[in-house]
Design a protein around this motif. Structure first.
Motif, mmCIF file in Angstrom:
data_model
loop_
_atom_site.group_PDB
_atom_site.id
_atom_site.type_symbol
_atom_site.label_atom_id
_atom_site.label_comp_id
_atom_site.label_asym_id
_atom_site.label_seq_id
_atom_site.Cartn_x
_atom_site.Cartn_y
_atom_site.Cartn_z
ATOM 1 N N TYR A 1 30.173 44.999 41.256
ATOM 2 C CA TYR A 1 29.703 43.834 40.696
ATOM 3 C C TYR A 1 30.772 42.785 40.587
ATOM 4 N N PHE A 2 30.209 41.537 41.003
ATOM 5 C CA PHE A 2 31.396 40.540 41.042
ATOM 6 C C PHE A 2 30.779 39.044 40.429
ATOM 7 N N ILE A 3 31.587 38.514 39.854
ATOM 8 C CA ILE A 3 31.112 37.146 39.131
ATOM 9 C C ILE A 3 32.331 35.961 39.315
ATOM 10 N N TRP A 4 31.555 34.857 39.458
ATOM 11 C CA TRP A 4 32.335 33.714 39.515
ATOM 12 C C TRP A 4 32.364 32.788 38.468
ATOM 13 N N TYR A 5 33.640 32.444 37.663
ATOM 14 C CA TYR A 5 33.606 31.606 36.627
ATOM 15 C C TYR A 5 34.222 30.206 37.192
ATOM 16 N N LYS A 6 34.056 29.378 36.132
ATOM 17 C CA LYS A 6 34.625 28.103 36.404
ATOM 18 C C LYS A 6 35.352 27.623 35.001
ATOM 19 N N GLN A 7 36.420 27.020 35.243
ATOM 20 C CA GLN A 7 37.075 26.497 33.817
ATOM 21 C C GLN A 7 37.795 25.345 33.925
ATOM 22 N N TYR B 1 38.562 28.120 39.394
ATOM 23 C CA TYR B 1 37.669 28.958 39.777
ATOM 24 C C TYR B 1 38.400 30.359 39.909
ATOM 25 N N PHE B 2 37.535 31.375 39.027
ATOM 26 C CA PHE B 2 37.991 32.671 39.202
ATOM 27 C C PHE B 2 36.945 33.568 39.573
ATOM 28 N N CYS B 3 37.388 34.475 40.199
ATOM 29 C CA CYS B 3 36.345 35.597 40.641
ATOM 30 C C CYS B 3 36.824 36.842 39.814
ATOM 31 N N ALA B 4 35.796 37.582 39.381
ATOM 32 C CA ALA B 4 35.996 38.638 38.312
ATOM 33 C C ALA B 4 35.296 39.757 39.133
ATOM 34 N N GLU B 5 35.955 40.977 39.222
ATOM 35 C CA GLU B 5 35.332 42.265 39.812
ATOM 36 C C GLU B 5 35.273 43.397 38.712
ATOM 37 N N ILE B 6 34.222 43.829 38.871
ATOM 38 C CA ILE B 6 33.707 44.742 38.009
ATOM 39 C C ILE B 6 33.715 46.270 38.465
ATOM 40 N N PRO B 7 34.815 47.123 38.397
ATOM 41 C CA PRO B 7 34.559 48.387 38.991
ATOM 42 C C PRO B 7 33.602 49.173 38.153
ATOM 43 N N PRO B 8 33.018 50.218 38.805
ATOM 44 C CA PRO B 8 32.143 51.143 38.143
ATOM 45 C C PRO B 8 32.918 52.029 37.100
ATOM 46 N N GLY B 9 32.379 52.566 36.307
ATOM 47 C CA GLY B 9 32.949 53.270 35.188
ATOM 48 C C GLY B 9 33.069 52.844 34.007
ATOM 49 N N HIS B 10 33.629 53.460 32.995
ATOM 50 C CA HIS B 10 33.683 52.980 31.745
ATOM 51 C C HIS B 10 33.995 52.108 31.128
ATOM 52 N N ASN B 11 34.954 51.402 31.875
ATOM 53 C CA ASN B 11 35.702 50.076 31.566
ATOM 54 C C ASN B 11 35.294 48.850 32.393
ATOM 55 N N ASP B 12 33.872 48.887 32.573
ATOM 56 C CA ASP B 12 33.262 47.916 33.549
ATOM 57 C C ASP B 12 33.124 46.686 32.698
ATOM 58 N N TYR B 13 33.418 46.471 31.329
ATOM 59 C CA TYR B 13 33.091 45.332 30.837
ATOM 60 C C TYR B 13 34.535 44.722 30.595
ATOM 61 N N LYS B 14 35.659 45.145 31.120
ATOM 62 C CA LYS B 14 36.996 44.415 30.978
ATOM 63 C C LYS B 14 36.977 43.572 32.236
ATOM 64 N N LEU B 15 36.796 42.238 32.095
ATOM 65 C CA LEU B 15 36.931 41.335 33.113
ATOM 66 C C LEU B 15 38.451 40.964 33.289
ATOM 67 N N SER B 16 38.544 41.089 34.521
ATOM 68 C CA SER B 16 40.060 40.680 34.964
ATOM 69 C C SER B 16 39.980 39.553 36.169
ATOM 70 N N THR C 1 41.832 29.430 41.509
ATOM 71 C CA THR C 1 41.996 28.540 42.523
ATOM 72 C C THR C 1 41.685 27.047 41.947
ATOM 73 N N THR C 2 42.560 26.071 42.076
ATOM 74 C CA THR C 2 42.298 24.919 41.118
ATOM 75 C C THR C 2 41.606 23.979 42.364
ATOM 76 N N VAL C 3 40.609 23.801 41.826
ATOM 77 C CA VAL C 3 39.798 22.782 42.880
ATOM 78 C C VAL C 3 39.812 21.366 42.411
ATOM 79 N N THR C 4 40.435 20.471 42.992
ATOM 80 C CA THR C 4 40.579 18.953 42.855
ATOM 81 C C THR C 4 39.544 18.270 43.955
ATOM 82 N N VAL C 5 38.871 17.309 43.229
ATOM 83 C CA VAL C 5 37.685 16.675 44.164
ATOM 84 C C VAL C 5 38.322 15.168 44.020
ATOM 85 N N ARG C 6 38.350 14.808 45.231
ATOM 86 C CA ARG C 6 38.961 13.210 45.714
ATOM 87 C C ARG C 6 37.731 12.355 45.801
#
Lengths: 113, 114
Positions: free
Chosen positions: B32-38, B88-103, B108-113
């Motif tokens: 499971y993979f998630i993209w976040y924007k900050q 922008y961050f990608c988060a990887e969710i490995p299977p198993g008991h600790n799959d709630y720990k986002l890492s 990557t800093t995106v700058t729009v011109r």
């Protein structure tokens, strides 16, 4: 609906003082998470709650850090005897259930002088 | 734990162009993979997710591609807008008991011109 809220948004404190950070999760979310984000760094997991229980406290950096959650809702993260290295953004997230999508609050920016 | 890395720390994009943000992950068992924007001064915001049984998933102006063979994830933003400027961050969710720990990595800093 309302998202995750955190307070205060900013906190400046002196080394050695205690601080309390508050998190209000999205209504109905049973899981709540605390993370720390240092300047230019990624995310560091601290602790999570399922209801009022904290099954995993493995990420707490030291015994100066503690957290509680009451009524299955609001959570507070307490840092005792703060140190300069505690300066960071403390983020709270919640999800409907464990391992579901986490939604973050705006964070509390802590600066320890 | 496993590390999730991003290929480039910064990306400068002309407004209206398409953006591609890349992410390499190391745990081949992650499902499971998630993209976040900050945005500056805000917490991470969920953008889109994808499970390992899919190669591609589309949202509004965003597409996530997953290449499990080379353990690579990318986020494509169509017609980039000034409001897309963020880290922008990608988060990887490995299977198993600790799959709630986002890492997240450093992002990557995106700058729009304009």
């Amino acid at each position: 609906g309302a998202g995750v809220s955190q307070s205060p948004s900013n906190k400046v404190t002196e080394k050695g003082k205690d601080v309390e950070l508050r998190c209000d999760p999205i209504s109905g979310h049973t899981a709540l998470y605390w993370y720390r984000q240092s300047l230019g760094q990624g995310l560091e997991f601290l602790i999570y709650f399922q209801g009022n229980s904290a099954p995993d406290k493995s990420g707490l950096p030291s015994d100066r850090f503690s957290a509680e959650r009451t009524g299955g809702s609001v959570s507070t993260l307490t840092i005792q005897r703060t140190q300069q290295e505690d300066s960071a953004v403390y983020l709270c997230a919640s999800s409907r259930a464990i391992s579901e999508t986490q939604y973050f609050g705006p964070g509390t920016r802590l600066l320890v002088l | 734990g496993e590390s999730v890395g991003l290929h480039l720390p910064t990306l400068s994009v002309q407004e209206g162009d398409n953006s591609i943000i890349n992410c390499a992950y190391s745990n081949s068992a992650s499902d499971y993979f998630i993209w976040y924007k900050q945005e500056s001064g805000k917490g991470p915001q969920f953008i889109i997710d994808i499970r390992s049984n899919m190669d591609k998933r589309q949202g509004q102006r965003v597409t996530v591609l997953l290449n499990k063979t080379v353990k690579h994830l990318s986020l494509q933003i169509a017609a980039t807008q000034p409001g897309d400027s963020a880290v922008y961050f990608c988060a990887e969710i490995p299977p198993g008991h600790n799959d709630y720990k986002l890492s997240f990595g450093a992002g990557t800093t995106v700058t729009v011109r304009a």
